[in-house]
Design a protein around this motif. Structure first.
Motif, PDB file in Angstrom:
ATOM      1  N   VAL A  25       0.895  -1.019   0.053  1.00 38.42           N
ATOM      2  CA  VAL A  25       0.092  -0.163  -0.024  1.00 38.42           C
ATOM      3  C   VAL A  25       0.946   1.262  -0.057  1.00 38.42           C
ATOM      4  O   VAL A  25       2.240   1.160   0.113  1.00 38.42           O
ATOM      5  CB  VAL A  25      -0.989   0.082   1.277  1.00 38.42           C
ATOM      6  CG1 VAL A  25      -1.997  -1.276   1.155  1.00 38.42           C
ATOM      7  CG2 VAL A  25      -0.358  -0.068   2.512  1.00 38.42           C
TER       8      VAL A  25
ATOM      9  N   SER B 230      -1.496  -8.600   6.131  1.00 34.45           N
ATOM     10  CA  SER B 230      -2.968  -8.450   5.825  1.00 34.45           C
ATOM     11  C   SER B 230      -3.623  -9.391   7.020  1.00 34.45           C
ATOM     12  O   SER B 230      -4.702  -9.244   7.440  1.00 34.45           O
ATOM     13  CB  SER B 230      -3.569  -8.747   4.393  1.00 34.45           C
ATOM     14  OG  SER B 230      -3.140 -10.099   4.129  1.00 34.45           O
TER      15      SER B 230
ATOM     16  N   VAL C  51     -10.835  -1.506   7.785  1.00 36.81           N
ATOM     17  CA  VAL C  51     -10.585  -0.801   6.680  1.00 36.81           C
ATOM     18  C   VAL C  51     -11.609   0.319   6.576  1.00 36.81           C
ATOM     19  O   VAL C  51     -12.854  -0.117   6.429  1.00 36.81           O
ATOM     20  CB  VAL C  51     -10.274  -1.445   5.387  1.00 36.81           C
ATOM     21  CG1 VAL C  51      -9.916  -0.564   4.466  1.00 36.81           C
ATOM     22  CG2 VAL C  51      -9.332  -2.410   5.611  1.00 36.81           C
TER      23      VAL C  51
ATOM     24  N   VAL D 161      -8.186  -1.820  -1.203  1.00 40.78           N
ATOM     25  CA  VAL D 161      -7.397  -2.737   0.058  1.00 40.78           C
ATOM     26  C   VAL D 161      -8.007  -3.999   0.012  1.00 40.78           C
ATOM     27  O   VAL D 161      -7.448  -5.081   0.185  1.00 40.78           O
ATOM     28  CB  VAL D 161      -7.569  -1.701   1.295  1.00 40.78           C
ATOM     29  CG1 VAL D 161      -7.090  -2.509   2.569  1.00 40.78           C
ATOM     30  CG2 VAL D 161      -6.558  -0.427   1.183  1.00 40.78           C
TER      31      VAL D 161
END
Length: 73
Positions: free
Chosen positions: A4, A16, A22, A47
């Protein structure tokens, strides 16, 4: 891990498996299970897509087994 980009343009990788939330505030904010927050340029949808792709690549969503079966045929 997913790649990212911080708002200053620097990219980094985040595990992750430790992402809890998120959100868009309107900037996308990733909250980890330890409470640490990261604000990134990518949209909430981007994402989520990166997370799903990562999970598939390590066999957590089942996509990898289907790909392997297709290669064997």
């Amino acid at each position: 891990m997913i790649k990212v980009t911080k708002l200053n343009g620097k990219s980094f990788r985040i595990n992750s498996l430790f992402i809890e939330v998120v959100e868009a505030f309107p900037d996308t904010t990733i909250t980890l299970t330890n409470g640490r927050k990261y604000v990134v340029k990518e949209s909430e949808e981007e994402v989520s897509k990166l997370i799903k792709e990562f999970y598939k690549s390590v066999g957590l969503l089942g996509g990898r087994m289907v790909e392997e079966q297709n290669h064997e045929e």
